[in-house]
Scaffold this active site. Structure first.
Site, short mmCIF file in Angstrom:
data_model
loop_
_atom_site.label_atom_id
_atom_site.label_comp_id
_atom_site.label_asym_id
_atom_site.label_seq_id
_atom_site.Cartn_x
_atom_site.Cartn_y
_atom_site.Cartn_z
N CYS A 8 0.85 -1.19 0.00
CA CYS A 8 0.00 0.00 0.00
C CYS A 8 0.89 1.24 0.00
O CYS A 8 2.03 1.17 -0.46
CB CYS A 8 -1.01 -0.02 1.15
N ARG A 14 -3.56 -0.37 5.38
CA ARG A 14 -4.19 -1.44 4.60
C ARG A 14 -3.33 -2.69 4.48
O ARG A 14 -3.80 -3.80 4.76
CB ARG A 14 -4.54 -0.92 3.19
N ASP A 124 -8.29 4.32 1.11
CA ASP A 124 -7.31 4.56 2.16
C ASP A 124 -8.03 5.04 3.43
O ASP A 124 -8.62 6.12 3.42
CB ASP A 124 -6.32 5.62 1.67
#
Ligand code: 4NP
Length: 158
Positions: A8, A14, A124
């Site tokens: 990520c 994440r 996000d």
């Protein structure tokens, strides 16, 4: 033995969640493998996962506190069989590091596991609240569940 890398941006939200979730599922299914995660921005190198990611993980019985953020390197193509990105930015960044067709073939969007060919992004949660982390967790859990079952099928065929 299957080696899987999640990618990520900051490697604190994440991808460490995906790493923790998949490790847990591979353990439960007795699938040997190495799971890791990394990012592309250096702001948080060496940091543990965001405390909101840790809280969401712990609410689901997972401890991701031990991870430390690191950057993606070209050598990751040698160490990992599958590289799952969270969105198009990461996909393009990983592809820029690819040296050949074999490297490129390892890379895919995480959500293509559950929505093939859609190239959907995992939003996000960094800029949002605890609830956003929960949503991301549930999405990643769904995708990791499908991935773990696919790996189990592949293992039984080999
Ligand atoms: P992640 O979230 O890519 O899911 O770890 C982010 C964390 C930090 C930043 C961006 C995204 N940042 O810009 O610091």
């Amino acid at each position: 033995m299957v080696n899987i890398l999640f990618v990520c941006t900051g490697n604190i939200c994440r991808s460490p969640l995906a790493e923790g979730i998949l490790k847990d599922k591979l353990n439960a299914l007795h699938i040997p493998g190495r799971v890791d995660s990394c990012g592309f921005e250096s702001f948080h190198i060496g940091d543990p996962p965001d405390r909101r990611a840790q809280l969401t993980a712990s609410r689901h019985g997972l401890d991701i506190a031990g991870h430390r953020a690191r950057l993606f390197t070209t050598g990751d193509f040698d160490d990992f069989d599958l590289i799952y990105v969270m969105d198009t930015g990461h996909f393009n960044n990983v592809m820029k590091h690819a040296r050949n067709a074999s490297d490129r073939a390892k890379v895919d969007y995480m959500l293509n596991v559950i929505s093939p060919w859609q190239n959907l992004g995992v939003k996000d949660p960094w800029y949002h609240d605890q609830e956003a982390f929960e949503e991301v967790f549930l999405l990643l859990d769904l995708a990791c569940d499908k991935l773990a079952k696919k790996l189990l099928t592949d293992k039984s065929r080999s």
